[in-house]
Design a protein around this motif. Structure first.
Motif, PDB file in Angstrom:
ATOM      1  N   ALA A  97       0.829  -1.213   0.000  1.00 34.60           N
ATOM      2  CA  ALA A  97       0.000   0.000   0.000  1.00 34.60           C
ATOM      3  C   ALA A  97       0.862   1.262   0.000  1.00 34.60           C
ATOM      4  N   VAL A  98       2.139   1.133   0.377  1.00 36.31           N
ATOM      5  CA  VAL A  98       3.056   2.264   0.330  1.00 36.31           C
ATOM      6  C   VAL A  98       3.112   2.855  -1.080  1.00 36.31           C
ATOM      7  N   LEU A  99       2.977   2.009  -2.093  1.00 34.86           N
ATOM      8  CA  LEU A  99       3.054   2.471  -3.473  1.00 34.86           C
ATOM      9  C   LEU A  99       1.838   3.302  -3.891  1.00 34.86           C
ATOM     10  N   SER A 100       0.797   3.280  -3.088  1.00 38.16           N
ATOM     11  CA  SER A 100      -0.395   4.075  -3.430  1.00 38.16           C
ATOM     12  C   SER A 100      -0.607   5.226  -2.450  1.00 38.16           C
ATOM     13  N   VAL A 101       0.410   5.542  -1.640  1.00 39.07           N
ATOM     14  CA  VAL A 101       0.328   6.663  -0.702  1.00 39.07           C
ATOM     15  C   VAL A 101       0.232   7.960  -1.491  1.00 39.07           C
ATOM     16  N   VAL A 102      -0.700   8.798  -1.123  1.00 35.72           N
ATOM     17  CA  VAL A 102      -0.855  10.082  -1.809  1.00 35.72           C
ATOM     18  C   VAL A 102      -0.490  11.221  -0.891  1.00 35.72           C
TER      19      VAL A 102
END
Length: 154
Positions: free
Chosen positions: A149-154
């Protein structure tokens, strides 16, 4: 040592340098450095690695689009990419590079979280004067650890 061997070694290092510029451009958030690694009509395909991380990432075409997409998708993250085990095959003014790239992704807003990926990069390159430029980069994942989910942090 013959000049042929010296030229071949110099070409191999220059091919690998294209991938170093690509990785360093991402990590340093240096769009000019990242762009310097790519041919104008380059293609970037992270789909195999992205699928293993559980998300879709489109094929991106064109230097400007690749730089913009990577800059935007990694804007909230600190990254470190380490390139190892490069293998180069040169045929005239084209080359192939196979390398392992370990990519650490850490949200600036929450440095306790991370996502690390060990990826195999299959890179096609073209000679452009004294430098080599990436014309196509396909990234597949070997292993991963941490929170995707780190890759989808905004």
């Amino acid at each position: 040592m013959s000049s042929t061997l010296i030229n071949a070694a110099a070409d191999q290092l220059a091919v690998i340098d294209a991938l170093y510029r690509f990785a360093a451009g991402i990590d340093l958030r240096d769009q000019d450095l990242l762009a310097s690694s790519l041919a104008e009509n380059a293609v970037s395909d992270f789909r195999p690695a992205a699928a293993k991380a559980g998300f879709d990432y489109p094929v991106i075409e064109g230097r400007a689009m690749i730089v913009a997409a990577l800059t935007a998708s990694l804007a909230t993250l600190d990254t470190s990419h380490s390139v190892s085990n490069p293998r180069v095959a040169i045929d005239g003014d084209t080359a192939r590079l196979d390398a392992l790239v370990e990519a650490q992704h850490v949200p600036r807003s929450d440095p306790a979280r991370h996502y690390m990926m060990k990826n195999r990069y299959d890179v096609e390159l073209q000679r452009a004067g004294d430098v080599w430029l990436i014309t196509r980069n396909t990234v597949d994942n070997i292993w991963r650890a941490g929170d995707p989910a780190v890759l989808s942090v905004v």
